[in-house]
Design a protein around this motif. Structure first.
Motif, short mmCIF file in Angstrom:
data_model
loop_
_atom_site.label_atom_id
_atom_site.label_comp_id
_atom_site.label_asym_id
_atom_site.label_seq_id
_atom_site.Cartn_x
_atom_site.Cartn_y
_atom_site.Cartn_z
N LEU A 107 0.79 -1.23 0.00
CA LEU A 107 0.00 0.00 0.00
C LEU A 107 0.83 1.28 0.00
O LEU A 107 0.30 2.34 -0.33
N LEU A 108 2.10 1.22 0.37
CA LEU A 108 2.85 2.47 0.47
C LEU A 108 2.91 3.20 -0.87
O LEU A 108 2.58 4.38 -0.98
N GLN A 109 3.35 2.50 -1.89
CA GLN A 109 3.49 3.14 -3.20
C GLN A 109 2.13 3.60 -3.74
O GLN A 109 1.98 4.70 -4.28
N SER A 110 1.11 2.76 -3.55
CA SER A 110 -0.24 3.10 -3.99
C SER A 110 -0.77 4.33 -3.26
O SER A 110 -1.37 5.23 -3.86
N LEU B 220 3.89 10.55 -4.90
CA LEU B 220 4.83 9.51 -5.32
C LEU B 220 6.05 10.10 -6.00
O LEU B 220 7.19 9.71 -5.69
N ASP B 221 5.87 11.03 -6.92
CA ASP B 221 7.01 11.61 -7.62
C ASP B 221 7.94 12.33 -6.65
O ASP B 221 9.18 12.23 -6.75
N VAL B 222 7.35 13.07 -5.70
CA VAL B 222 8.15 13.80 -4.72
C VAL B 222 8.92 12.84 -3.83
O VAL B 222 10.11 13.04 -3.53
N SER B 223 8.25 11.76 -3.42
CA SER B 223 8.91 10.75 -2.59
C SER B 223 10.08 10.11 -3.34
O SER B 223 11.18 9.96 -2.78
N ASN B 224 9.84 9.73 -4.60
CA ASN B 224 10.91 9.13 -5.40
C ASN B 224 12.11 10.07 -5.52
O ASN B 224 13.27 9.65 -5.35
N GLN B 225 11.84 11.33 -5.81
CA GLN B 225 12.92 12.31 -5.98
C GLN B 225 13.68 12.51 -4.67
O GLN B 225 14.92 12.52 -4.65
N ALA B 226 12.94 12.63 -3.57
CA ALA B 226 13.58 12.85 -2.26
C ALA B 226 14.47 11.68 -1.88
O ALA B 226 15.60 11.85 -1.41
N LEU C 80 -0.41 2.84 -14.23
CA LEU C 80 0.27 4.05 -13.77
C LEU C 80 1.35 3.74 -12.74
O LEU C 80 2.46 4.28 -12.81
N GLN C 81 1.06 2.85 -11.79
CA GLN C 81 2.03 2.52 -10.75
C GLN C 81 2.97 1.40 -11.16
O GLN C 81 4.19 1.51 -10.98
N ALA C 82 2.42 0.32 -11.71
CA ALA C 82 3.25 -0.86 -11.99
C ALA C 82 4.15 -0.68 -13.21
O ALA C 82 5.18 -1.32 -13.32
N ASN C 83 3.76 0.20 -14.12
CA ASN C 83 4.50 0.36 -15.37
C ASN C 83 4.70 1.85 -15.65
O ASN C 83 4.17 2.39 -16.63
#
Length: 811
Positions: free
Chosen positions: A76-79, A87-93, A471-474
């Motif tokens: 559930l975290l990524q979702s 999600l984009d901000v988390s990935n970048q951080a 959107l999330q998986a691919n």
């Protein structure tokens, strides 16, 4: 949408590591980072969760309550980050902190709350309900160990407990003050009141506490947060009660406590013995009683009016027959606790409950021994018995032409309680989950019920949440699609159809091909890490991932692989495109033949993967412990989607939709939702083979199929079966005799041999098509373009409009 910069997100991570875990970023493990990011998400969503519930109370709209024994929610975290817009901000951080986002998100253990398509469908539905602004919530059981963790040892499936709750689960909130009491066994006393009506007292029961744990279900960028409530079973102790310590009573009490906790212990306990059957029945009543008690309590809190108006505010959708006891339980509460007459209670119940059927398999339509249900749930049995009596009398007096059908319609017949029949009689809607499935229910399996209640039956073809599965998986494919047609498809998935105008653009098709190849390299690396087997990322990735069952015909797939292997052994120089066959599946612990098929796949793999004669042209991979997170790795990399069930047996399928949405081409029978996919993309964009549903039904009803005749006339079939019978694919000569005998001496009940030749021929067409890259890529993009039809958003809108009669609360 929550607006945070990467810098602010990094600051939150470092601050929370200090305040919540007492460590600096340099000393933090990936699991530490996972927990603090989950805490950041929870901190952001808690006010919105509260606000959503307050708005529902203020507006007092009709609400949907989805009862299911399974909710396969996955990681559930990524979702949650995606749906919150973080999600984009988390990935970048995380990248700026020198961390790998994928490794962080992978630290979450998939919640072991489901098994297959039924549970994943329930999770997709909750996502769509929240994302579309509907007031809809789920009720399930908080299984401590789920189904099982699968390990493959010497080719065999071995089941281990899935300790998914060993570490804290950051998404759940315990609501101990909202616990309810469930009653089993006991004595029912009937009294006649002064007004002539009957009163029932239920005494000397075994009590179980149902403790709720709430999980937020976050809508996509709309600040709507619904709830999945999971119930956990605990023992009841009165305030004065203490554990006895003499005469072994202490140990007896511990045994009793353990037996109660087993109710929410394992998903689908082994029901091959009486104790296992009774435990399953306990689980089902535990779910429906706790849920309906809570629904009625909330109704009374928010509505200062009679429960006769319950249908104006509540719809209870039961997902398959497992929650069918919701019908007598609602009747019990209305009559015994709210003083309703039978007729008044029945009118309310049959306007509140709706039923989704998920199978045409007669052996999968649940029944319970009459004596067991009467002993475990005496009051519930009395109500079911009365429902049955009134229903059968109604047919006898009002439908003279149907009198002969009463034995096949009766809820209690042959000392069995038929749960699907109860669900149909006690609900206002009965829906199938694909067009052909619904037609089979109406014309075959439930024909007499359809004759009685034609307006009650309807179809709602299943769907998947495109936000998770594309959107999330691919993300690379999703980004490419957005570059081409804009981002509107994310909220309106039917907009994917705009891709069609680009389906012959060679430069764009090349970009799609690059994305697919990158995904194949990622999966190849994952396979190597998990199995030590190197696979060719230029090979065709041929995927079959689903529950292991005879009707899904993994056996047909592995027979084809053996055939290819035999051909290559004779002619190693044969010009074929290298093929990697990828399986993922769990078999029920007591399902011997299914476990034998798993063993066969792994045995064939152990031979094929290491035979130098075939020069790496075939690889067979069985990835153990198939779950949502593993599916998210496999599906974006798939070239071929194996949807090869015996026609008429697969209710719908949702794996076919996920794979289609990611550009895999379907090799399939005209079964389930394959038919509707075929209607959209056409025969020229998928690979259809085999018997039709009508042909299968005709064989079942009139005979005419002879497996032995095929064995005696088709050298390819004979060789494969002889190899199984003579131990060529086994450590000893009786290894796979059960498969051999089931095929030949039970007349191949799922028509593996009958469809074998057309299956081989279809795969030859697949290979020729794959070599024409532009044609293949055009077909792939065409499938993606049409896949928006199979979003669960569309399915939920249809439920809302046609069955539930509810509107979006806002937006």
């Amino acid at each position: 949408m929550l607006e945070l910069t990467a810098e602010a997100f990094k600051e939150k991570i470092t601050n929370k590591l200090k305040t919540d875990r007492g460590i600096e970023i340099g000393d933090a493990s990936d699991k530490d980072i996972y927990y603090v990011i989950a805490a950041i998400v929870n901190e952001e969503i808690m006010p919105q969760w509260y606000d959503t519930q307050k708005k529902y109370e203020e507006k007092n709209n009709k609400q949907i309550f989805y009862l299911s024994m399974e909710f396969l929610v996955g990681n559930l975290l990524q979702s949650n980050l995606l749906n919150c817009g973080m999600l984009d901000v988390s990935n970048q951080a995380l990248k700026e902190l020198g961390l790998d986002p994928e490794n962080i998100y992978a630290k979450e253990h998939d919640a072991a709350l489901g098994n297959g398509g039924l549970g994943r469908l329930a999770a997709c539905f909750l996502d769509s309900l929240a994302s579309l602004n509907y007031a809809g919530h789920g009720y399930g059981i908080r299984y401590r160990y789920g189904l099982f963790e699968q390990r493959i040892i010497n080719g065999n499936q071995v089941e281990l407990p899935d300790y998914w709750l060993k570490n804290d689960y950051p998404w759940e909130t315990k609501k101990e003050d909202e616990a309810v009491c469930i009653h089993f066994h006991g004595d029912v006393h009937m009294f006649k009141k002064n007004d002539g009506t009957l009163e029932f007292n239920y005494e000397n029961t075994d009590k179980v506490m149902a403790i709720p744990y709430d999980i937020p279900i976050i809508g996509y960028e709309n600040k709507v947060i619904n709830t999945l409530r999971l119930w956990s079973a605990e023992a009841v102790y009165d305030e004065q009660e203490t554990l006895a310590t003499e005469n072994n009573e202490f140990y007896h009490d511990l045994d009793h406590k353990h037996s109660i906790e087993q109710i929410s212990g394992f998903l689908y306990p082994d029901d091959s013995n009486h104790e296992g059957k009774e435990l399953r029945l306990k689980q089902q009543y535990f779910l429906v009683s706790s849920s309906i008690q809570h629904i009625i309590k909330n109704f009374k809190k928010n509505n200062h009016t009679s429960l006769r108006r319950l249908p104006e505010k509540v719809v209870i959708q039961i997902n398959d027959t497992h929650p069918s006891l919701a019908i007598p339980e609602l009747m019990r509460i209305l009559m015994d606790e709210e003083n309703f007459s039978w007729n008044a209670a029945w009118e309310v119940t049959t306007k509140v409950i709706a039923y989704t059927n998920h199978t045409t398999l007669s052996e999968a339509l649940e029944t319970w021994p009459k004596g067991m249900l009467e002993h475990l749930l005496p009051r519930i049995y009395m109500i079911i018995d009365e429902i049955n009596e009134r229903f059968c009398k109604g047919i006898w007096y009002d439908h003279e032409a149907l009198r002969d059908t009463i034995p096949s319609l009766a809820i209690i017949a042959d000392d069995q309680v038929h749960m699907a029949r109860l669900a149909i009689v006690g609900s206002f809607s009965v829906n199938g989950v694909a067009r052909i499935h619904t037609e089979i229910l109406k014309k075959q399996e439930m024909k007499h019920f359809y004759n009685l209640f034609p307006d009650r039956f309807n179809n709602k073809t299943n769907g998947i949440t495109h936000r998770r599965w594309l959107l999330q998986a691919n993300p690379n494919l999703a980004s490419l699609i957005t570059d081409v047609i804009g981002p509107q498809w994310i909220k309106r998935p039917k907009q994917l159809i705009s891709l069609l105008k680009y389906s012959k653009d060679s430069s764009l098709l090349e970009k799609f091909d690059q994305v697919k190849h990158e995904n194949k390299k990622i999966l190849a690396n994952h396979i190597y890490e998990r199995t030590g087997i190197l696979v060719d990322d230029q090979s065709i990735f041929d995927v079959q991932i689903k529950r292991l069952h005879e009707y899904k015909r993994q056996l047909l797939n592995i027979f084809h692989i053996i055939y290819l292997y035999n051909e290559l052994k004779v002619n190693p120089n044969q010009d074929i495109t290298p093929r990697t066959f990828i399986f993922g599946a769990k078999a029920a612990p007591s399902y011997h033949l299914a476990k034998e098929v798993i063993k066969l796949i792994n045995t064939v793999a152990s031979i094929v993967n290491y035979d130098p004669d075939i020069r790496g042209k075939l690889k067979v991979i069985f990835l153990e412990n198939y779950n949502v997170s593993l599916a998210e790795k496999i599906i974006p990399a798939a070239d071929i989607s194996e949807q090869i069930s015996t026609a008429s047996k697969e209710a719908s399928g949702t794996g076919n939709m996920k794979l289609m949405m990611n550009g895999a081409l379907t090799v399939g029978t005209l079964d389930g939702a394959n038919i509707e996919i075929n209607d959209l993309v056409g025969n020229q964009n998928m690979f259809i083979f085999g018997l039709t549903a009508d042909e299968v039904m005709d064989y079942y009803q009139h005979g005419g199929f002879d497996a032995t005749a095929i064995y005696n006339t088709d050298d390819r079939v004979k060789r494969i079966l002889d190899q199984l019978n003579q131990g060529e694919f086994g450590s000893h000569d009786i290894e796979f005799k059960d498969i051999y005998y089931n095929i030949l001496y039970h007349n191949d009940p799922y028509f593996v041999l009958k469809d074998f030749e057309p299956y081989i021929e279809t795969h030859e067409i697949v290979e020729r098509t794959y070599r024409d890259r532009l044609t293949w890529l055009n077909m792939s993009v065409t499938n993606i373009a049409h896949s928006g039809k199979f979003s669960s958003d569309r399915t939920i809108r249809e439920y809302a409009t046609d069955i539930w009669k509810v509107k979006q609360v806002w937006g």
